[in-house]
Design a protein around this motif. Sequence first.
Motif, PDB file in Angstrom:
ATOM      1  N   ALA A 189       0.823  -1.205   0.000  1.00 16.57           N
ATOM      2  CA  ALA A 189       0.000   0.000   0.000  1.00 16.57           C
ATOM      3  C   ALA A 189       0.857   1.256   0.000  1.00 16.57           C
ATOM      4  O   ALA A 189       0.571   2.232  -0.696  1.00 16.57           O
ATOM      5  CB  ALA A 189      -0.930   0.000   1.209  1.00 16.57           C
ATOM      6  N   ARG A 190       1.931   1.234   0.789  1.00 20.16           N
ATOM      7  CA  ARG A 190       2.772   2.419   0.915  1.00 20.16           C
ATOM      8  C   ARG A 190       3.977   2.386  -0.019  1.00 20.16           C
ATOM      9  O   ARG A 190       4.622   3.417  -0.233  1.00 20.16           O
ATOM     10  CB  ARG A 190       3.212   2.575   2.375  1.00 20.16           C
ATOM     11  N   LYS A 191       4.294   1.201  -0.541  1.00 24.30           N
ATOM     12  CA  LYS A 191       5.349   1.079  -1.556  1.00 24.30           C
ATOM     13  C   LYS A 191       4.838   0.125  -2.616  1.00 24.30           C
ATOM     14  O   LYS A 191       4.499  -1.028  -2.312  1.00 24.30           O
ATOM     15  CB  LYS A 191       6.648   0.543  -0.949  1.00 24.30           C
ATOM     16  N   HIS A 192       4.760   0.584  -3.834  1.00 26.53           N
ATOM     17  CA  HIS A 192       4.211  -0.241  -4.909  1.00 26.53           C
ATOM     18  C   HIS A 192       5.231  -1.288  -5.346  1.00 26.53           C
ATOM     19  O   HIS A 192       6.386  -0.966  -5.642  1.00 26.53           O
ATOM     20  CB  HIS A 192       3.838   0.636  -6.100  1.00 26.53           C
TER      21      HIS A 192
ATOM     22  N   ILE B  33      -4.822  -2.137  -5.591  1.00 21.01           N
ATOM     23  CA  ILE B  33      -5.457  -3.089  -6.502  1.00 21.01           C
ATOM     24  C   ILE B  33      -6.621  -2.376  -7.180  1.00 21.01           C
ATOM     25  O   ILE B  33      -7.402  -1.686  -6.509  1.00 21.01           O
ATOM     26  CB  ILE B  33      -5.959  -4.353  -5.782  1.00 21.01           C
ATOM     27  N   ALA B  34      -6.739  -2.540  -8.494  1.00 24.40           N
ATOM     28  CA  ALA B  34      -7.822  -1.893  -9.229  1.00 24.40           C
ATOM     29  C   ALA B  34      -9.178  -2.314  -8.670  1.00 24.40           C
ATOM     30  O   ALA B  34      -9.404  -3.485  -8.358  1.00 24.40           O
ATOM     31  CB  ALA B  34      -7.727  -2.243 -10.711  1.00 24.40           C
ATOM     32  N   SER B  35     -10.075  -1.352  -8.556  1.00 27.28           N
ATOM     33  CA  SER B  35     -11.425  -1.596  -8.050  1.00 27.28           C
ATOM     34  C   SER B  35     -12.425  -1.296  -9.162  1.00 27.28           C
ATOM     35  O   SER B  35     -12.382  -0.224  -9.774  1.00 27.28           O
ATOM     36  CB  SER B  35     -11.707  -0.700  -6.836  1.00 27.28           C
TER      37      SER B  35
ATOM     38  N   ASP C 246      -2.555   5.777  -8.341  1.00 26.74           N
ATOM     39  CA  ASP C 246      -2.083   5.772  -9.728  1.00 26.74           C
ATOM     40  C   ASP C 246      -1.233   4.534 -10.002  1.00 26.74           C
ATOM     41  O   ASP C 246      -1.388   3.889 -11.053  1.00 26.74           O
ATOM     42  CB  ASP C 246      -1.280   7.041 -10.013  1.00 26.74           C
ATOM     43  N   GLU C 247      -0.331   4.227  -9.089  1.00 33.49           N
ATOM     44  CA  GLU C 247       0.474   3.001  -9.220  1.00 33.49           C
ATOM     45  C   GLU C 247      -0.272   1.865  -8.529  1.00 33.49           C
ATOM     46  O   GLU C 247      -0.500   1.915  -7.319  1.00 33.49           O
ATOM     47  CB  GLU C 247       1.852   3.183  -8.566  1.00 33.49           C
TER      48      GLU C 247
ATOM     49  N   LEU D   5      -7.403   4.105   6.679  1.00 31.31           N
ATOM     50  CA  LEU D   5      -8.184   4.280   5.447  1.00 31.31           C
ATOM     51  C   LEU D   5      -8.102   5.703   4.899  1.00 31.31           C
ATOM     52  O   LEU D   5      -8.959   6.115   4.108  1.00 31.31           O
ATOM     53  CB  LEU D   5      -9.653   3.930   5.710  1.00 31.31           C
ATOM     54  N   ARG D   6      -7.087   6.455   5.260  1.00 31.59           N
ATOM     55  CA  ARG D   6      -7.054   7.872   4.854  1.00 31.59           C
ATOM     56  C   ARG D   6      -7.115   8.037   3.335  1.00 31.59           C
ATOM     57  O   ARG D   6      -7.839   8.897   2.823  1.00 31.59           O
ATOM     58  CB  ARG D   6      -5.802   8.567   5.405  1.00 31.59           C
ATOM     59  N   HIS D   7      -6.379   7.217   2.602  1.00 27.25           N
ATOM     60  CA  HIS D   7      -6.380   7.356   1.138  1.00 27.25           C
ATOM     61  C   HIS D   7      -7.780   7.120   0.576  1.00 27.25           C
ATOM     62  O   HIS D   7      -8.246   7.865  -0.295  1.00 27.25           O
ATOM     63  CB  HIS D   7      -5.387   6.369   0.512  1.00 27.25           C
TER      64      HIS D   7
END
Length: 521
Positions: free
Chosen positions: A165-168, A201-203, A212-213, A244-246
């Motif tokens: 989540a914090r590093k792609h 992960i794409a939703s 974006d990444e 869940l801030r993002h």
Amino acid sequence: MTPSVRRSHGDGTTDAADDARWLSIPQPDSFAPTGGWWHPAGVAVVADDPLLDAEADRVRAELAGLRRMPTVRVTERARGPARPSTLVLRLHRPVSDGPRADALAAEAYRIDVGDDVVVTAATATGAFRATRQLLHNLRAQGAVPRGRVAGAPRVAERGLHLDTARKHYGADWTVALLHAAADVGINAFQWHFSDDEGFRIASDAFPEVVSDEHVTRDEARRIVETARDLHVAVVPALDMPGHLRHVLDAHPELRLPRAEGLPDAAVSGEGALDITDRDAVGFAHRLIDDLAPLFPHSDRWNLGGDEFVDFALIDRYPALAESARERFGADATGFDLLTAFVNDTAAHLRGRGFEARAWNDGMLRGAVVRLDRAVELTWWTNWSALMRPLSDAVAAGHGLVNVDDELLYYVLGEKAGYRYPTAARMWAADWHPGLFPTLRSGARQELAAPYPDLLRGCCFAVWADDPDAQTRDQVAAGIRAPLRAMAERAWNGGSSLSLAEFVEIDERIGGVAPWPEAEPA
């Protein structure tokens, strides 16, 4: 069983003596050498059961692809005519003693090494574990010592948690990591794809929350199917109602109302879902529903439950206290509301075919509402004296996964006072899956072997608190030895190897992408 010492030569060869060592991670339970070596000039792999056909195909390709194997200097007594050898994968079903015995027996194996090699295992997973043992010896010393080897794990789960989540981390890198981890007996991958800093992960249902990444849904399916092929269970980790801030930046109307008089945004609920609001809770469950189809083989889901707000200040959130008292009576607190959210989310997950897991720090702290006994606890810390001790979880009958942050937390940038874990520290602590973080008082928290059924296993956790502190390749290099150390000590409930022996074997079996070859000690 401690391997005996082999003599090395400057030309890269080793003596093939009767005191041959079995070089593998994890070590087997037993090794009874008979003298001599199995050194395949050519190998015909035969499966006795159709259920093992895929493993036969796998090891056939792996043996054909071996390169850079050291040469064994065979003594006259051990020398024999060079001829093609046969590796037979044989399916044998032992009698089960119950569910936990099933989980451990599924990975058990026996290997008989003579002119031919016969692998006996109850399942394809056991055959996979056995063939890793053979490949380690071939990579380490170019041959396999003759004799009988047997192994079975002490705990059913040996996991790797990855904070994407914090590093792609892209799909190719993650697939390579799964291969490297499975090579040493890691059999669970906890995929932490959402946190305050990102959603990776794409939703389909909520594209607005996706970073974006990210990995596409097809890439996610590829990762999941790779794990299944490697006998690795995937545990999705979608942290809620905190972290869940993002997501909440895209849906600020679902954020917990700001508390008065708290020092900064980090503790005032910027990443906290408003669990007093039915619409907010429904949104969280729909987020699960959107991603659940990507994990058709998973039966566990980590819903989080940790660091929802600053737990020491939870009484200063009036919305939580008021809602708790309204729902559960005058004695209820914010912890009761949090527990109810976890219970409700666990029930929702159960309806989707998943059993729920939650981090331990905010659990077992309600005054009225009791945590659903079926919720397993990923036990990472007791840094605060207000957190409940392990004994409370045992008394309540919760399943446990040991994620000891003192020894198993790889925190990028070594933030929050963490140090990168090392094999040396695990050996110094004599760590094993039943040894949990100490209490603030210094009291030891330990479940002794033979382990109770509620100890599911353990997990090594990679967290990206400072995502730029290391490159992906540096992460891979940094976690290799400590993850292998956990794998050795988790499988065996400790280790009969000395630290020096472990380090030597780690170096000699070499790397599997993305793990590089180790530098000489």
